[in-house]
Design an enzyme around this catalytic site. Structure first.
Site, PDB file in Angstrom:
ATOM      1  CB  CYS A  40      -0.844  -0.033   1.269  1.00 42.84           C
ATOM      2  SG  CYS A  40      -1.857   1.424   1.537  1.00 42.84           S
TER       3      CYS A  40
ATOM      4  CB  CYS B 123      -2.956   4.027  -5.666  1.00 40.46           C
ATOM      5  SG  CYS B 123      -4.280   3.346  -4.641  1.00 40.46           S
TER       6      CYS B 123
HETATM    7  N1  DGL Z   1      -4.001   0.849  -2.106  1.00 39.46           N
HETATM    8  C1  DGL Z   1      -3.477   1.885  -1.314  1.00 39.46           C
HETATM    9  C2  DGL Z   1      -2.281   2.561  -1.937  1.00 39.46           C
HETATM   10  O1  DGL Z   1      -1.534   1.918  -2.642  1.00 39.46           O
HETATM   11  C3  DGL Z   1      -4.361   2.896  -0.683  1.00 39.46           C
HETATM   12  C4  DGL Z   1      -5.753   2.976  -0.918  1.00 39.46           C
HETATM   13  C5  DGL Z   1      -6.430   3.739   0.169  1.00 39.46           C
HETATM   14  O2  DGL Z   1      -6.693   3.093   1.191  1.00 39.46           O
HETATM   15  O3  DGL Z   1      -6.675   4.934   0.003  1.00 39.46           O
HETATM   16  O4  DGL Z   1      -2.056   3.735  -1.712  1.00 39.46           O
END
Ligand code: DGL
Length: 273
Positions: free
Chosen positions: A73, A192
């Site tokens: 993440c 993301c």
């Molecule tokens: N998937 C996550 C990232 O790579 C974040 C998504 C979120 O919870 O806003 O930033």
């Protein structure tokens, strides 16, 4: 049976796009995935909150036997990783490791661009942290990172709306904004882990000559390299091809959504937080 899975963490489903590529490259290991779906998205939350939630989840991985945890993440990598590595892990006085996904991406990011103009699409939190600008500068000082936050994109994915006309509108809008900032961008990073699910729409609204990168393959390569360099840790990772999935929200819903991400059925259990 020796049970030391590699932990993969995300605020929700996004990290599954990383797990998918990792398990293709390194199928022999056991993997344990946790999605903090009950509190996703993390993207608009403060440093303190993202740090608190991420640390709590990291401790869940440790409780379940993981020696190595990957924060799949970007938001957690940008806002919580450093404090966990510098303040929390030393207190444990053991060899457990927590890794993020921003640095391994930045290490290769500049090599994809010929114009030196790279677009980075991410959550508000990742953009505000400027982590991609700071990290890429270390490896490719000649490359300019053009960041743009796409706050609507994660909710679209978390709610299964990523193939709708509504999603198409939000994707087009952000890509237009990105190219209005800098028309010579020849490489876009989906910074993301949720965004690869929007890939068909992102491709539709991006000029064909622009390269669109998602992180899964880059992180998988970097993990191969990391495990090769950390033999003692690698030896500890169990290799029974076992996969376990946990969510802090509804397990049935997770199973349904995860099928979209992974292209296969999985079994998920709920963790109470
Ligand atoms: N998937 C996550 C990232 O790579 C974040 C998504 C979120 O919870 O806003 O930033």
């Amino acid at each position: 049976m020796h049970n030391t899975p590699i932990g993969i963490f995300d605020s929700g489903y996004g990290g599954l796009t990383i797990l998918k590529e990792i398990e293709e490259k390194l199928p022999q290991y056991d993997y344990l995935y946790i999605g903090d779906n009950a509190r996703a998205p993390y993207g608009n939350r403060s440093y303190d909150t993202v740090y608190k939630y991420t640390l709590q989840m990291v401790n869940e991985f440790f409780k379940r036997g993981c020696e190595l945890v990957i924060l799949a993440c970007n938001t957690a990598s940008a806002k919580a990783l450093r404090t966990i590595q510098q303040n929390d892990l030393p207190l444990l006085k053991n060899d457990k490791r927590v890794l993020g996904i921003i640095r391994p991406t930045a290490e290769v990011l500049g090599s994809f661009s010929k114009t030196g103009q790279v677009g980075v699409l991410a959550t508000v939190g990742t953009v505000q942290s400027e982590s991609y600008i700071l990290e890429t500068e270390k490896f490719f000082p000649e490359v300019t990172i053009n960041q743009l936050a796409c706050p609507m994109w994660v909710p679209l994915v978390e709610n299964g709306e990523h193939q709708t006309d509504g999603a198409s509108y939000f994707v087009q809008d952000k890509l237009q904004q990105l190219f209005a900032k800098e028309k010579n961008i020849d490489t876009i990073l989906l910074a993301c882990t949720h965004y690869p699910l929007l890939m068909p729409l992102i491709k539709k609204h991006t000029p064909p000559k622009v390269k669109i990168l998602s992180q899964g393959g880059l992180i998988a390569n970097s993990l191969v390299d990391y495990l090769g360099r950390h033999k003692a840790l690698e030896k500890k990772c169990s290799k029974n091809k076992k996969r376990s999935f946990f969510t802090t929200d509804n397990a049935q819903e997770f199973e349904k959504q995860a099928e979209l991400f992974l292209g296969r059925k999985i079994v998920c259990n709920k963790i109470d937080i």
